[in-house]
Design an enzyme around this catalytic site. Structure first.
Site, short mmCIF file in Angstrom:
data_model
loop_
_atom_site.label_atom_id
_atom_site.label_comp_id
_atom_site.label_asym_id
_atom_site.label_seq_id
_atom_site.Cartn_x
_atom_site.Cartn_y
_atom_site.Cartn_z
N GLU A 184 80.94 -5.82 83.84
CA GLU A 184 81.10 -7.04 84.62
C GLU A 184 82.39 -6.95 85.42
OE1 GLU A 184 79.18 -9.90 85.30
OE2 GLU A 184 80.94 -10.14 86.58
N ASP A 221 73.11 -9.95 92.19
CA ASP A 221 73.39 -10.72 93.41
C ASP A 221 72.49 -10.21 94.54
OD1 ASP A 221 75.34 -12.00 91.97
OD2 ASP A 221 76.99 -10.76 92.72
N LYS A 247 71.98 -10.81 103.52
CA LYS A 247 72.15 -10.30 104.90
C LYS A 247 71.89 -8.79 104.96
CE LYS A 247 75.27 -13.87 106.37
NZ LYS A 247 76.59 -14.40 106.08
N ASP A 306 64.72 -13.57 90.03
CA ASP A 306 63.85 -14.66 90.50
C ASP A 306 63.70 -14.58 92.01
OD1 ASP A 306 66.60 -15.36 90.95
OD2 ASP A 306 65.83 -17.27 91.68
N THR A 343 68.08 -14.19 80.01
CA THR A 343 69.49 -14.21 80.42
C THR A 343 69.85 -15.67 80.77
OG1 THR A 343 69.30 -14.04 82.83
CG2 THR A 343 68.98 -12.01 81.57
N GLU A 344 71.15 -15.92 81.01
CA GLU A 344 71.56 -17.28 81.40
C GLU A 344 70.85 -17.70 82.70
OE1 GLU A 344 74.31 -15.27 80.40
OE2 GLU A 344 75.33 -16.49 78.88
N GLU A 350 68.13 -16.49 84.01
CA GLU A 350 66.67 -16.58 83.81
C GLU A 350 66.30 -17.93 83.22
OE1 GLU A 350 65.32 -13.28 81.56
OE2 GLU A 350 63.23 -13.90 81.53
N1 SAM Z 1 73.04 -10.96 84.38
C1 SAM Z 1 73.50 -12.33 84.23
C2 SAM Z 1 72.32 -13.25 84.08
O1 SAM Z 1 71.19 -12.84 84.38
O2 SAM Z 1 72.52 -14.40 83.64
C3 SAM Z 1 74.41 -12.74 85.41
C4 SAM Z 1 73.76 -12.76 86.77
S1 SAM Z 1 74.90 -13.12 88.07
C5 SAM Z 1 73.88 -13.65 89.40
C6 SAM Z 1 75.36 -11.49 88.62
C7 SAM Z 1 76.56 -10.94 87.88
O3 SAM Z 1 76.78 -9.60 88.28
C8 SAM Z 1 77.86 -11.69 88.19
O4 SAM Z 1 78.49 -12.03 86.97
C9 SAM Z 1 78.66 -10.72 89.02
O5 SAM Z 1 80.06 -10.89 88.85
C10 SAM Z 1 78.16 -9.38 88.49
N2 SAM Z 1 78.26 -8.29 89.47
C11 SAM Z 1 77.79 -8.32 90.74
N3 SAM Z 1 78.04 -7.16 91.37
C12 SAM Z 1 78.67 -6.36 90.45
C13 SAM Z 1 79.19 -5.05 90.51
N4 SAM Z 1 79.09 -4.32 91.62
N5 SAM Z 1 79.78 -4.54 89.41
C14 SAM Z 1 79.86 -5.28 88.28
N6 SAM Z 1 79.39 -6.54 88.17
C15 SAM Z 1 78.80 -7.08 89.24
#
Ligand code: SAM
Length: 211
Positions: free
Chosen positions: A68, A117, A121, A153, A191-192, A194
């Site tokens: 993370e 994420d 874009k 999703d 997951t949270e 989800e």
């Molecule tokens: N996996 C969790 C869930 O499903 O509840 C969190 C989803 S959240 C949308 C995406 C997570 O990925 C964020 O906490 C973000 O900080 C982390 N993240 C995004 N790009 C990343 C990267 N390149 N390296 C490490 N973590 C990353």
């Protein structure tokens, strides 16, 4: 995603025994680091840790690493781990770009990408964790019989990711665009994100990528 700054997050992470603070020194030696010969599964973008902590509690025969970049959510995951003290779970406070410096060829048996994420874009497409750039990195560290399990999703990210994986030479299997009503629902760990998205009525997409 805008994350709230938590002042005590960074010092807590820096002191935590459940964070490997020099992960590149463990490259090729993660079995020694865990002091067993169990397979290694990693989750990239582990957020507040619900998914990987549930899996680690269910599967003591597997070593888990949660990766993370954001200190505020990693801090929340670590607060839980300091209570549960799961011996088969470590966290890394790094960006995914560092993976090849941290894991040796074939050292990882499974990679989980959950609700990555979407970077909607086009000009940011190579930041998506399922872009060719990252898939090529995963290929370097994944065992020949390993796999990537991907959930989202976001329909556009899902279709992009299937195309991206096929283009990068992966085999795609176990595809569903409604995981919770599919043959793959049994044993699914939420997951949270989800839990939140599915409670709002959004179907969850899921696929497996094989090298
Ligand atoms: N996996 C969790 C869930 O499903 O509840 C969190 C989803 S959240 C949308 C995406 C997570 O990925 C964020 O906490 C973000 O900080 C982390 N993240 C995004 N790009 C990343 C990267 N390149 N390296 C490490 N973590 C990353």
């Amino acid at each position: 995603m805008r994350l709230r700054h938590i002042a005590k997050a960074e010092p807590f992470i820096m002191e935590s025994e459940y964070v490997e603070h020099d992960p590149s020194s463990c490259k090729g030696r993660w079995k020694e680091r865990f002091d067993n010969k169990h397979p290694l599964h990693i989750e990239i973008g582990t957020g507040k840790g619900q998914f990987i902590m549930t899996l680690a509690a269910l599967h003591p025969e597997i070593n888990y690493i949660g990766i993370e970049k954001a200190d505020s959510v990693l801090y929340k995951a670590l607060l839980k781990q300091h209570e549960q003290k799961l011996p088969n779970l470590l966290m890394l406070w790094i960006y995914a770009d560092e993976l090849p410096n941290i894991f040796d060829k074939g050292e990882v048996a499974r990679i989980y990408l959950n609700f990555s994420d979407p970077w909607p874009k086009d000009r940011h497409a190579d930041r998506r964790l399922t872009s060719k750039k990252y898939l090529d990195m995963y290929r370097q560290i994944l065992a020949p019989n390993g796999r990537i399990e991907f959930k989202t999703d976001n329909g556009k990210l899902f279709e992009y990711s299937l195309d991206s994986a096929l283009f990068a030479g992966w085999r795609v299997s176990d595809v569903t665009r409604d995981l919770h009503h599919s043959e793959y629902a049994a044993g699914n760990i939420m997951t949270e994100y989800e839990a939140r998205f599915s409670s709002e009525g959004n179907p969850i997409c899921r696929a497996v990528f094989l090298p």
